[in-house]
Design an enzyme around this catalytic site. Structure first.
Site, PDB file in Angstrom:
ATOM      1  N   CYS A   1      20.648  54.799  65.015  1.00  0.00           N
ATOM      2  CA  CYS A   1      19.191  54.652  64.821  1.00  0.00           C
ATOM      3  C   CYS A   1      18.749  53.239  65.127  1.00  0.00           C
ATOM      4  O   CYS A   1      17.616  53.001  65.529  1.00  0.00           O
ATOM      5  CB  CYS A   1      18.796  54.919  63.372  1.00  0.00           C
ATOM      6  SG  CYS A   1      19.217  56.533  62.764  1.00  0.00           S
TER       7      CYS A   1
ATOM      8  N   GLU B   1       9.650  61.536  69.132  1.00  0.00           N
ATOM      9  CA  GLU B   1      10.423  60.589  68.315  1.00  0.00           C
ATOM     10  C   GLU B   1      11.352  59.738  69.181  1.00  0.00           C
ATOM     11  O   GLU B   1      12.312  59.139  68.699  1.00  0.00           O
ATOM     12  CB  GLU B   1      11.209  61.366  67.252  1.00  0.00           C
ATOM     13  CG  GLU B   1      10.321  62.161  66.310  1.00  0.00           C
ATOM     14  CD  GLU B   1       9.741  61.346  65.143  1.00  0.00           C
ATOM     15  OE1 GLU B   1      10.437  60.506  64.585  1.00  0.00           O
ATOM     16  OE2 GLU B   1       8.548  61.582  64.807  1.00  0.00           O
TER      17      GLU B   1
ATOM     18  N   HIS C   1      16.394  64.161  62.967  1.00  0.00           N
ATOM     19  CA  HIS C   1      16.482  63.800  64.387  1.00  0.00           C
ATOM     20  C   HIS C   1      17.801  64.363  64.913  1.00  0.00           C
ATOM     21  O   HIS C   1      18.792  64.406  64.171  1.00  0.00           O
ATOM     22  CB  HIS C   1      16.518  62.282  64.595  1.00  0.00           C
ATOM     23  CG  HIS C   1      15.219  61.586  64.328  1.00  0.00           C
ATOM     24  ND1 HIS C   1      15.141  60.417  63.608  1.00  0.00           N
ATOM     25  CD2 HIS C   1      13.963  61.867  64.707  1.00  0.00           C
ATOM     26  CE1 HIS C   1      13.881  60.009  63.551  1.00  0.00           C
ATOM     27  NE2 HIS C   1      13.142  60.888  64.197  1.00  0.00           N
TER      28      HIS C   1
HETATM   29  O1  SUG Z   1      11.893  58.038  60.571  1.00  0.00           O
HETATM   30  N1  SUG Z   1      13.239  56.364  57.798  1.00  0.00           N
HETATM   31  C1  SUG Z   1      13.290  56.656  59.205  1.00  0.00           C
HETATM   32  C2  SUG Z   1      14.715  56.746  59.670  1.00  0.00           C
HETATM   33  C3  SUG Z   1      14.806  56.836  61.163  1.00  0.00           C
HETATM   34  C4  SUG Z   1      16.191  57.106  61.631  1.00  0.00           C
HETATM   35  N2  SUG Z   1      16.230  57.147  63.045  1.00  0.00           N
HETATM   36  C5  SUG Z   1      17.001  57.938  63.792  1.00  0.00           C
HETATM   37  N3  SUG Z   1      17.635  58.972  63.288  1.00  0.00           N
HETATM   38  N4  SUG Z   1      17.064  57.696  65.045  1.00  0.00           N
HETATM   39  C6  SUG Z   1      12.535  57.953  59.509  1.00  0.00           C
HETATM   40  O2  SUG Z   1      12.609  58.884  58.703  1.00  0.00           O
HETATM   41  C7  SUG Z   1      12.167  55.747  55.706  1.00  0.00           C
HETATM   42  C8  SUG Z   1      11.172  54.732  55.240  1.00  0.00           C
HETATM   43  C9  SUG Z   1      11.018  54.720  53.753  1.00  0.00           C
HETATM   44  O3  SUG Z   1      11.131  55.768  53.121  1.00  0.00           O
HETATM   45  O4  SUG Z   1      10.784  53.607  53.199  1.00  0.00           O
HETATM   46  C10 SUG Z   1      12.113  55.983  57.212  1.00  0.00           C
HETATM   47  O5  SUG Z   1      11.078  55.837  57.808  1.00  0.00           O
END
Ligand code: SUG
Length: 448
Positions: A371, A174, A250
């Site tokens: 993020c 990730e 994460h």
């Molecule tokens: O991978 N949300 C992302 C959020 C990523 C956050 N990044 C970090 N913590 N670095 C994920 O879960 C949601 C998309 C949706 O439900 O429409 C999403 O992909």
């Protein structure tokens, strides 16, 4: 030579929507099906970029991806013209259309893992695109991510790019969301801190019971090898599986590091004392003085951390050596978190200021300030070798703001994703964007 931490923020794409796609990410699941506002989302992100630039930080921008991803739908068997592909997917498999429309590439902390040149065997800055293979909608990001990073950091004398790891769960990666670097100065050799959620090949490591652990130990080790990091310059640590089961999908949802400081929740890791000692010892061998701030669970519960995204903050070093914490509005809205932050400032430690940003559109999908940015530590020569089109300036901010206002919708619901007009709008906008950012042809519609 001077060196910098440059934050490259993901520009939110025109299809930003709430698809409920991320099992284990509480915000994504609880806001599923709500109407989104892509224009507001992009403008909120640009505001943060501008504010950091105005504070004197070097700020960059990372382009969004082509969505809907028609090529991905074609690879799943939908055929015909682009409009027919979208229409058929909408009729026969709406969840696949929703996934192919996600603007999730905005969370560029997941785009790649980056090792600065001071840490790597060949003295170049290394990038490994993350395979993001835990979620289908994110697993389709890395080919374009690699092209965009290649166009931003093209000079092979200074930059080395690695393709994403094998796309299987055993190498689930990730990117920088599970990676932090400690150092005395950005230009000096540091200690890279890789945090994993489970081991794919060694059953002695515990795993969460309810939600997936997205990052494996083996993926982190592979990235460290690819980047040519030395044993003295890396520490691997396991996330506490119990917090993954509470929505910490994460590690950057429960810890953030910068310079010589790790700011983390008491329950973030397994074997915390041993891990802190290892970080301390390895950074000391590099001339640094590792420090940590552990936030006690009786002041901020894990649930409050997940709701407020206290740790998904940007910890930035200012010119006078003190630190600034960039937090989302949700931290101010949570009385326990806000009280903790007031106490932290009053205590007079390394963190001297807290700045609050409204990133609600992104937050509702589980993406906070940290993020939205990919950190790249660069020395002056390397910074000069970066494609200048992606470095934020007052003029670029104005151009991007006008570009968003011209091309983005202010409301998007699931039913809108089936509109073939949306695809045309996105392609028109992105074609213009590649010219603004001087990226060349990076999108499938520009290449094929
Ligand atoms: O991978 N949300 C992302 C959020 C990523 C956050 N990044 C970090 N913590 N670095 C994920 O879960 C949601 C998309 C949706 O439900 O429409 C999403 O992909």
């Amino acid at each position: 030579m001077k060196s910098f931490e440059v934050n490259f923020d993901g520009l939110v794409g025109p299809t930003h929507n709430y698809g409920g796609l991320s099992f284990g990410n509480v915000a994504s699941q609880s806001n599923s099906q709500q109407a989104s506002n892509p224009r507001e989302a992009a403008l909120q992100g640009l505001e943060k970029m501008k504010a950091l630039m105005d504070m004197g930080f070097v700020q960059g921008v990372l382009a969004p991806q082509e969505r809907p991803d028609v090529a991905a739908l074609r690879s799943l068997g939908f055929a015909g013209t682009d409009a027919q592909v979208i229409e058929r997917a909408a009729k026969e498999a709406m969840p696949l259309l929703v996934a192919s429309c996600s603007a999730s590439s905005m969370w560029v902390a997941n785009a790649a893992t980056v090792s600065p040149s001071a840490d790597t065997a060949d003295g170049r800055v290394h990038f490994t695109a993350a395979n993001l293979n835990c979620k289908y909608h994110r697993s389709i990001e890395h080919p374009t991510t690699s092209r965009v990073l290649g166009a931003m950091f093209a000079d092979q004398q200074h930059f080395a790019h690695h393709a994403a790891l094998p796309a299987v769960a055993q190498f689930g990666d990730e990117g920088a969301a599970n990676h932090t670097r400690f150092c005395r100065d950005y230009g000096e050799a540091g200690v890279e801190f890789f945090v994993f959620g489970r081991s794919a090949f060694d059953s002695r490591y515990p795993a969460p019971q309810k939600y997936p652990a997205r990052q494996t130990l083996e993926a982190s080790q592979a990235v460290a090898r690819l980047h040519g990091l030395s044993e003295e310059g890396v520490v691997f640590a396991q996330q506490n599986p119990a917090v993954i089961d509470q929505g910490v999908f994460h590690n950057d949802v429960i810890a953030v590091g910068n310079g010589e400081l790790l700011f983390h929740h008491q329950d973030a890791f397994l074997n915390t004392e041993q891990m802190l000692a290892e970080l301390h010892g390895k950074l000391a061998a590099r001339g640094g003085n590792f420090q940590s701030i552990s936030v006690p669970r009786d002041q901020v519960a894990v649930e409050d951390a997940v709701r407020s995204y206290l740790f998904n903050s940007q910890l930035l070093s200012r010119a006078d050596g003190s630190m600034l914490l960039i937090v989302p509005e949700e931290c101010r809205a949570n009385p326990r978190v806000w009280q903790y932050l007031q106490g932290l400032l009053a205590a007079g430690g390394p963190i001297r200021e807290v700045k609050v940003f409204d990133l609600k559109q992104s937050m509702q999908n589980g993406g906070g300030p940290a993020c939205l940015r990919l950190r790249v530590a660069l020395n002056e020569t390397e910074l000069a070798a970066v494609n200048p089109g992606v470095i934020m300036t007052p003029a670029l901010y104005d151009t991007l703001t006008a570009w968003v206002n011209k091309h983005y919708r202010d409301a998007l619901r699931e039913s809108d994703l089936a509109d073939p007009q949306l695809l045309l709008e996105c392609r028109t906008a992105l074609d213009e964007l590649t010219q603004i950012l001087k990226l060349g042809a990076v999108y499938p519609f520009q290449i094929n």
